[in-house]
Motif scaffolding. Sequence first.
Motif, PDB file in Angstrom:
ATOM      1  N   ARG A 111       1.142  -0.712 -12.542  1.00 34.69           N
ATOM      2  CA  ARG A 111       0.559   0.186 -13.547  1.00 34.69           C
ATOM      3  C   ARG A 111      -0.549  -0.538 -14.297  1.00 34.69           C
ATOM      4  NH1 ARG A 111       2.661   4.966 -14.604  1.00 34.69           N
ATOM      5  NH2 ARG A 111       4.666   5.545 -13.651  1.00 34.69           N
ATOM      6  N   GLY A 112      -1.734   0.064 -14.304  1.00 34.98           N
ATOM      7  CA  GLY A 112      -2.871  -0.542 -14.959  1.00 34.98           C
ATOM      8  C   GLY A 112      -3.547   0.401 -15.929  1.00 34.98           C
ATOM      9  N   GLN A 113      -4.477  -0.143 -16.701  1.00 28.04           N
ATOM     10  CA  GLN A 113      -5.228   0.636 -17.680  1.00 28.04           C
ATOM     11  C   GLN A 113      -6.696   0.767 -17.295  1.00 28.04           C
ATOM     12  OE1 GLN A 113      -4.513  -1.135 -21.531  1.00 28.04           O
ATOM     13  NE2 GLN A 113      -2.282  -0.994 -21.333  1.00 28.04           N
ATOM     14  N   GLY A 114      -7.003   0.450 -16.044  1.00 22.16           N
ATOM     15  CA  GLY A 114      -8.364   0.571 -15.567  1.00 22.16           C
ATOM     16  C   GLY A 114      -8.588   1.852 -14.791  1.00 22.16           C
ATOM     17  N   ALA A 115      -9.572   1.835 -13.894  1.00 18.84           N
ATOM     18  CA  ALA A 115      -9.865   3.017 -13.083  1.00 18.84           C
ATOM     19  C   ALA A 115      -8.695   3.389 -12.189  1.00 18.84           C
ATOM     20  CB  ALA A 115     -11.114   2.761 -12.237  1.00 18.84           C
ATOM     21  N   LEU A 116      -7.942   2.383 -11.756  1.00 23.13           N
ATOM     22  CA  LEU A 116      -6.754   2.609 -10.944  1.00 23.13           C
ATOM     23  C   LEU A 116      -5.531   2.537 -11.844  1.00 23.13           C
ATOM     24  CD1 LEU A 116      -5.545   3.068  -8.143  1.00 23.13           C
ATOM     25  CD2 LEU A 116      -5.631   0.603  -7.757  1.00 23.13           C
ATOM     26  N   ALA A 117      -4.892   3.704 -12.051  1.00 18.55           N
ATOM     27  CA  ALA A 117      -3.784   3.766 -12.999  1.00 18.55           C
ATOM     28  C   ALA A 117      -2.455   3.379 -12.375  1.00 18.55           C
ATOM     29  CB  ALA A 117      -3.689   5.174 -13.588  1.00 18.55           C
ATOM     30  N   LEU A 118      -2.296   3.647 -11.063  1.00 21.84           N
ATOM     31  CA  LEU A 118      -0.989   3.427 -10.449  1.00 21.84           C
ATOM     32  C   LEU A 118      -1.114   3.123  -8.969  1.00 21.84           C
ATOM     33  CD1 LEU A 118       2.206   3.732 -10.533  1.00 21.84           C
ATOM     34  CD2 LEU A 118       1.816   6.108  -9.835  1.00 21.84           C
ATOM     35  N   LEU A 119      -0.362   2.155  -8.529  1.00 23.51           N
ATOM     36  CA  LEU A 119      -0.066   1.904  -7.123  1.00 23.51           C
ATOM     37  C   LEU A 119       1.447   1.813  -7.018  1.00 23.51           C
ATOM     38  CD1 LEU A 119      -2.557  -0.978  -6.205  1.00 23.51           C
ATOM     39  CD2 LEU A 119      -2.618   1.318  -5.238  1.00 23.51           C
ATOM     40  N   MET A 120       2.023   2.472  -6.021  1.00 19.91           N
ATOM     41  CA  MET A 120       3.469   2.387  -5.859  1.00 19.91           C
ATOM     42  C   MET A 120       3.827   2.417  -4.385  1.00 19.91           C
ATOM     43  SD  MET A 120       6.510   4.829  -7.344  1.00 19.91           S
ATOM     44  CE  MET A 120       8.235   4.461  -6.989  1.00 19.91           C
ATOM     45  N   ALA A 121       4.728   1.548  -3.993  1.00 15.08           N
ATOM     46  CA  ALA A 121       5.226   1.524  -2.616  1.00 15.08           C
ATOM     47  C   ALA A 121       6.728   1.326  -2.645  1.00 15.08           C
ATOM     48  CB  ALA A 121       4.559   0.423  -1.805  1.00 15.08           C
ATOM     49  N   GLU A 122       7.382   1.841  -1.613  1.00  8.36           N
ATOM     50  CA  GLU A 122       8.846   1.817  -1.543  1.00  8.36           C
ATOM     51  C   GLU A 122       9.277   1.512  -0.116  1.00  8.36           C
ATOM     52  OE1 GLU A 122      11.289   4.839  -3.937  1.00  8.36           O
ATOM     53  OE2 GLU A 122      11.558   5.515  -1.859  1.00  8.36           O
ATOM     54  N   SER A 123      10.383   0.787   0.004  1.00  3.37           N
ATOM     55  CA  SER A 123      10.890   0.413   1.313  1.00  3.37           C
ATOM     56  C   SER A 123      12.406   0.358   1.271  1.00  3.37           C
ATOM     57  CB  SER A 123      10.323  -0.952   1.727  1.00  3.37           C
ATOM     58  OG  SER A 123      10.843  -1.381   2.962  1.00  3.37           O
ATOM     59  N   ASN A 124      13.026   0.419   2.454  1.00  6.83           N
ATOM     60  CA  ASN A 124      14.475   0.289   2.534  1.00  6.83           C
ATOM     61  C   ASN A 124      14.835  -0.472   3.806  1.00  6.83           C
ATOM     62  OD1 ASN A 124      14.615   2.169   4.756  1.00  6.83           O
ATOM     63  ND2 ASN A 124      14.470   3.853   3.284  1.00  6.83           N
ATOM     64  N   PRO A 125      16.101  -0.886   3.964  1.00  9.09           N
ATOM     65  CA  PRO A 125      16.481  -1.685   5.130  1.00  9.09           C
ATOM     66  C   PRO A 125      16.299  -0.970   6.463  1.00  9.09           C
ATOM     67  CG  PRO A 125      18.140  -1.865   3.408  1.00  9.09           C
ATOM     68  CD  PRO A 125      17.212  -0.761   3.005  1.00  9.09           C
ATOM     69  N   GLY A 126      16.193   0.364   6.435  1.00  5.43           N
ATOM     70  CA  GLY A 126      15.959   1.106   7.664  1.00  5.43           C
ATOM     71  C   GLY A 126      14.535   1.021   8.169  1.00  5.43           C
ATOM     72  N   GLY A 127      13.682   0.298   7.449  1.00  4.78           N
ATOM     73  CA  GLY A 127      12.307   0.135   7.875  1.00  4.78           C
ATOM     74  C   GLY A 127      11.385   1.261   7.464  1.00  4.78           C
ATOM     75  N   GLU A 128      11.843   2.136   6.561  1.00  4.08           N
ATOM     76  CA  GLU A 128      11.008   3.242   6.092  1.00  4.08           C
ATOM     77  C   GLU A 128      10.099   2.770   4.958  1.00  4.08           C
ATOM     78  OE1 GLU A 128      13.526   7.285   6.812  1.00  4.08           O
ATOM     79  OE2 GLU A 128      14.173   6.026   5.137  1.00  4.08           O
ATOM     80  N   LEU A 129       8.832   3.157   5.036  1.00  2.33           N
ATOM     81  CA  LEU A 129       7.847   2.792   4.034  1.00  2.33           C
ATOM     82  C   LEU A 129       7.137   4.041   3.535  1.00  2.33           C
ATOM     83  CD1 LEU A 129       6.131  -0.141   5.962  1.00  2.33           C
ATOM     84  CD2 LEU A 129       7.800  -0.404   4.125  1.00  2.33           C
ATOM     85  N   ARG A 130       6.799   4.062   2.251  1.00  2.00           N
ATOM     86  CA  ARG A 130       5.944   5.113   1.707  1.00  2.00           C
ATOM     87  C   ARG A 130       5.193   4.544   0.512  1.00  2.00           C
ATOM     88  NH1 ARG A 130       9.648   9.618  -1.486  1.00  2.00           N
ATOM     89  NH2 ARG A 130      10.542   8.226  -3.068  1.00  2.00           N
ATOM     90  N   ALA A 131       4.053   5.153   0.171  1.00  2.00           N
ATOM     91  CA  ALA A 131       3.232   4.620  -0.919  1.00  2.00           C
ATOM     92  C   ALA A 131       2.283   5.689  -1.429  1.00  2.00           C
ATOM     93  CB  ALA A 131       2.449   3.396  -0.457  1.00  2.00           C
ATOM     94  N   ILE A 132       1.901   5.557  -2.700  1.00  2.00           N
ATOM     95  CA  ILE A 132       0.917   6.442  -3.314  1.00  2.00           C
ATOM     96  C   ILE A 132       0.046   5.626  -4.266  1.00  2.00           C
ATOM     97  CG2 ILE A 132       2.224   8.605  -3.182  1.00  2.00           C
ATOM     98  CD1 ILE A 132       3.023   8.113  -6.141  1.00  2.00           C
ATOM     99  N   ALA A 133      -1.074   6.230  -4.666  1.00  2.00           N
ATOM    100  CA  ALA A 133      -1.944   5.663  -5.690  1.00  2.00           C
ATOM    101  C   ALA A 133      -2.401   6.801  -6.594  1.00  2.00           C
ATOM    102  CB  ALA A 133      -3.146   4.969  -5.061  1.00  2.00           C
ATOM    103  N   ARG A 134      -2.792   6.463  -7.821  1.00  2.00           N
ATOM    104  CA  ARG A 134      -3.342   7.473  -8.721  1.00  2.00           C
ATOM    105  C   ARG A 134      -4.458   6.859  -9.548  1.00  2.00           C
ATOM    106  NH1 ARG A 134       0.968   8.855 -11.668  1.00  2.00           N
ATOM    107  NH2 ARG A 134       0.339   7.803 -13.575  1.00  2.00           N
ATOM    108  N   LEU A 135      -5.604   7.513  -9.524  1.00  5.45           N
ATOM    109  CA  LEU A 135      -6.730   7.081 -10.331  1.00  5.45           C
ATOM    110  C   LEU A 135      -6.607   7.662 -11.734  1.00  5.45           C
ATOM    111  CD1 LEU A 135      -9.588   7.611  -7.730  1.00  5.45           C
ATOM    112  CD2 LEU A 135      -8.592   5.438  -8.421  1.00  5.45           C
ATOM    113  N   ALA A 136      -7.135   6.950 -12.722  1.00 10.68           N
ATOM    114  CA  ALA A 136      -7.154   7.470 -14.083  1.00 10.68           C
ATOM    115  C   ALA A 136      -8.023   8.724 -14.136  1.00 10.68           C
ATOM    116  CB  ALA A 136      -7.682   6.405 -15.037  1.00 10.68           C
ATOM    117  N   GLU A 137      -7.617   9.688 -14.944  1.00 11.10           N
ATOM    118  CA  GLU A 137      -8.298  10.981 -14.965  1.00 11.10           C
ATOM    119  C   GLU A 137      -9.767  10.868 -15.361  1.00 11.10           C
ATOM    120  OE1 GLU A 137      -6.204  13.756 -17.351  1.00 11.10           O
ATOM    121  OE2 GLU A 137      -4.387  13.737 -16.108  1.00 11.10           O
TER     122      GLU A 137
END
Length: 291
Positions: free
Chosen positions: A68-94
């Motif tokens: 979580r940041g206060q710049g142009a890029l507000a959020l990066l998030m990634a998630e993983s589990n032992p089954g090898g599943e991955l997902r991720a998102i990003a959000r720019l500041a409005e």
Amino acid sequence: MTDQIQRFLFDDTNVRGEIVTLEQAYAEVLDRHDYPPVVNRLLGELLSAVALLTDTVKLDGTLSIEVRGQGALALLMAESNPGGELRAIARLAEDAEHPAEDDGFRELLGQGRIIITLDPTDGHRYQGIVALDQDSLAGCLETYFTQSEQLPTRLWLAADGKRAGGLLLQRLPDESQNQDADAWERSVHLADTITPEELLGLEQLEVLHRLYHDETLRVFDPKTLHFGCTCSRDRIASALLTLGQDELRQVLAEQGSIETQCHFCHTRYAFDGVEIEALLADSDQPPPVLH
């Protein structure tokens, strides 16, 4: 092969490592969104990092990294589990301007923090927090390991919008197996010579041979990784309940139904008035009495 993670260790030392390569899983994350190229690259680094950390901590559950940041890029998030599943998102500041191609990690995020959450299938959730006070994602995560795990850990991360990869080295506390006092410093020094192009363009065994052909290395079978979203109708319903019954009924009165979608995979979910009232009724039920 792409989309896999491989564990290795140096015989007769207390040094271990992981190497990860992503292509299809990375592409599936990017195909679901329209991020600027510089954000795509950071997402690739984050996907590599979350895969490395999940395999390193041996968690039976979900591990997520939230930047979580206060710049142009507000959020990066990634998630993983032992089954090898991955997902991720990003959000720019409005109100942010479009990020430049050459914007750096700290320039994009500004001040902020990284939240690492370990959510085991059985047990209590644990969160570690580290400030965004380094010039790279890898540097911030190294600080996390120093502060939280108290294990010397180094990471090398790279992504170019098509492939992502990472290398992790860790010195374990068990000195009983360490018959080589210089192993940690030597392995890190050699890893520092790897280039992003090599990390992304060479096969994993080629990378390890390129770095450690003079070392006695034990390499384990790779584990396959893939894009996978853990959203479900039940989880979305639980999230809706956090809005409260007054707000849910107001939305129903205005729209006739409630529609939402998963931020990660864009799967849409719709709930009509009957379904919402059933959810509210279930949430009001007292817990069962155990005899």
